[in-house]
Design an enzyme around this catalytic site. Structure first.
Site, mmCIF file in Angstrom:
data_model
loop_
_atom_site.group_PDB
_atom_site.id
_atom_site.type_symbol
_atom_site.label_atom_id
_atom_site.label_comp_id
_atom_site.label_asym_id
_atom_site.label_seq_id
_atom_site.Cartn_x
_atom_site.Cartn_y
_atom_site.Cartn_z
ATOM 1 N N CYS A 123 0.454 -1.694 -0.284
ATOM 2 C CA CYS A 123 -0.039 -0.281 -0.146
ATOM 3 C C CYS A 123 1.017 1.063 -0.290
ATOM 4 C CB CYS A 123 -1.006 0.210 1.362
ATOM 5 S SG CYS A 123 -0.326 0.099 2.871
ATOM 6 N N LYS A 196 -7.599 -9.379 10.950
ATOM 7 C CA LYS A 196 -6.663 -7.025 10.273
ATOM 8 C C LYS A 196 -8.655 -6.942 10.332
ATOM 9 C CE LYS A 196 -3.756 -4.238 8.773
ATOM 10 N NZ LYS A 196 -3.233 -3.667 7.229
ATOM 11 N N LYS A 249 -5.514 -6.917 15.344
ATOM 12 C CA LYS A 249 -5.294 -5.088 14.697
ATOM 13 C C LYS A 249 -6.748 -4.730 14.201
ATOM 14 C CE LYS A 249 -2.704 -2.564 11.528
ATOM 15 N NZ LYS A 249 -1.897 -1.234 10.538
#
Length: 325
Positions: A123, A196, A249
Site C-alpha cells: 500500500c 485485521k 489489529k
C-alpha cells in the site's frame, strides 16, 4: 459484624508490595515492538502531525533511533517504508535497494542485537494506495500474492528477522512461506496480520506512511468490525498455512477477539496498538484530561491480560521509560 460470613478480598490489596506480590499480569520492555517510518533522502526527521512524538526519519537518523531503543531495553522494531516513487504494482516494495531493504541492512549491521520485523505490504508503494494490484477496479488477489512474496524474499535477503505481511489477501501466508523456503529462508518466521479489521483507527498511520487509498476503501479485503467468527476462520487459515505469530489489529477495541484467538491457537499472539488509539490518548493528555502514563500502562496491560505476548505500539519508548523507573 463478626457474625456475617463474607470474603476478605482486600487483604491482598493493602500495600503496594502486597499488590505487586499477587499481580497476575506483567508488562515488560521486552514485550514491546517499536514501529518506525523510514524516508528516502537525507537529513530529514519529519514530525507526523497527527501522531505527536512520532517521526519519519531518513537513514542517517536511524542509528540514533536504534541506540535509543537498545538503551531502553526495547529489543524489537518493525520497519515501514515511505518511498519517493510509486507505481501500479508497488515495485519499490520488492526492489533489493528499496527503502525498507536498505533500512534493514543498516539496522542489522549497526545494531545486530535488535530483532527486525519487516512490514510486508504494497500500500505504501502503489500509486493507488491499495494493498494489492488493481485490475478493472478490483484487487487481483492471486496476482498480488506474487508481488507480496517477492517483497518478503527481498526483505529476508536484506536481513529481516521476521516477515510481517499485512495485506489480507487470501493465501498470503502460504505464498510467502513457500517463497521464503524456496529462497533458502526456511528459518525466517512469518508474523501474520491474521485478524485485521477495516477499522477507523488507522487514519494517523496513513498520514505517516502516505498510504491512503486513492479510491474506494479496503473493506473488500480487510475484515468487517462486526464479525467474530470470521476472525477465527482467518486465524485458523494462517495457522494451517504456516504462520509463526498471529497479530490482532487494532487491539483496544478488539480485546475480546484477542482473548478468543489466544485461547484457540497455540502461537505467540501480537497486539497492534494502532495509530488512532495512540493519537486519542496523546490528544487527551495534551489537553490535561488524562494522566498519560497511568492510562497508557493500564491500556497496554489490558492487552497482555487479554492474551497478547507482544505489543506493537507507538508508545514503546514512553512505556519503556516508565517501566524502567
Amino acid at each position: 459484624m463478626r457474625d456475617i460470613d463474607f470474603k476478605r478480598h482486600r487483604r491482598l490489596r493493602r500495600t503496594e508490595s502486597m499488590r505487586a506480590l499477587v499481580r497476575e499480569t506483567h508488562l515488560r520492555t521486552e514485550d514491546l515492538i517499536f514501529p518506525i517510518f523510514v524516508l528516502e533522502g537525507e537529513g530529514i526527521k519529519n514530525p507526523v502531525a497527527s501522531m505527536p512524538g512520532v517521526h519519519q526519519v531518513t537513514l542517517d537518523y536511524l542509528n540514533e533511533e536504534m541506540k535509543e531503543l537498545v538503551d531502553l531495553n526495547i529489543r524489537s522494531v518493525i520497519v515501514f517504508g515511505v518511498p519517493n516513487e510509486k507505481d501500479e504494482v508497488g515495485s519499490q516494495a520488492y526492489h533489493e535497494d528499496g527503502i525498507v531493504q536498505r533500512a534493514i541492512r543498516q539496522i542489522k549491521e549497526d545494531t545486530p542485537s535488535l530483532t527486525v520485523v519487516a512490514d510486508t505490504c504494497l500500500c505504501q508503494y502503489t500509486d493507488h494506495g491499495h494493498c494489492g494490484v488493481v485490475r478493472e477496479g478490483d484487487i487481483a488477489n492471486d496476482e498480488s500474492l506474487s508481488y507480496i512474496t517477492k517483497t518478503a524474499v527481498t526483505q529476508a535477503q536484506a536481513g529481516a528477522d521476521i516477515i510481517a505481511p499485512s495485506n489480507m489477501m487470501d493465501g498470503f501466508v502460504a505464498a510467502i512461506r513457500k517463497g521464503l523456503d524456496e529462497a533458502g529462508f526456511c528459518h525466517v518466521p512469518v508474523m501474520s496480520y491474521a485478524v485485521k479489521y477495516a477499522s477507523s483507527f488507522y487514519g494517523p498511520f496513513r498520514d505517516a506512511a502516505h498510504s491512503s487509498p486513492q479510491f474506494g476503501d479496503r473493506r473488500a479485503y480487510q475484515m468487517d468490525p462486526s464479525n467474530r467468527l470470521e476472525a477465527i476462520r482467518e486465524a485458523e487459515s494462517d495457522v494451517d498455512e504456516g504462520a509463526d505469530f498471529l497479530i490482532v489489529k487494532p487491539a483496544l477495541a478488539y480485546l475480546d477477539i484477542m482473548r478468543e484467538v489466544k485461547d484457540r491457537f497455540n502461537l505467540p499472539l501480537v497486539a497492534y496498538n494502532v495509530s488512532g488509539e495512540y493519537s486519542m490518548i496523546k490528544a487527551a493528555s495534551q489537553n490535561g484530561w488524562v494522566n498519560e502514563q497511568e492510562i497508557v500502562l493500564e491500556k497496554l496491560t489490558s492487552m497482555k491480560r487479554a492474551g497478547a505476548d507482544l505489543i506493537i505500539t507507538y508508545f514503546a519508548k514512553d512505556a519503556a521509560r516508565w517501566l524502567n523507573q
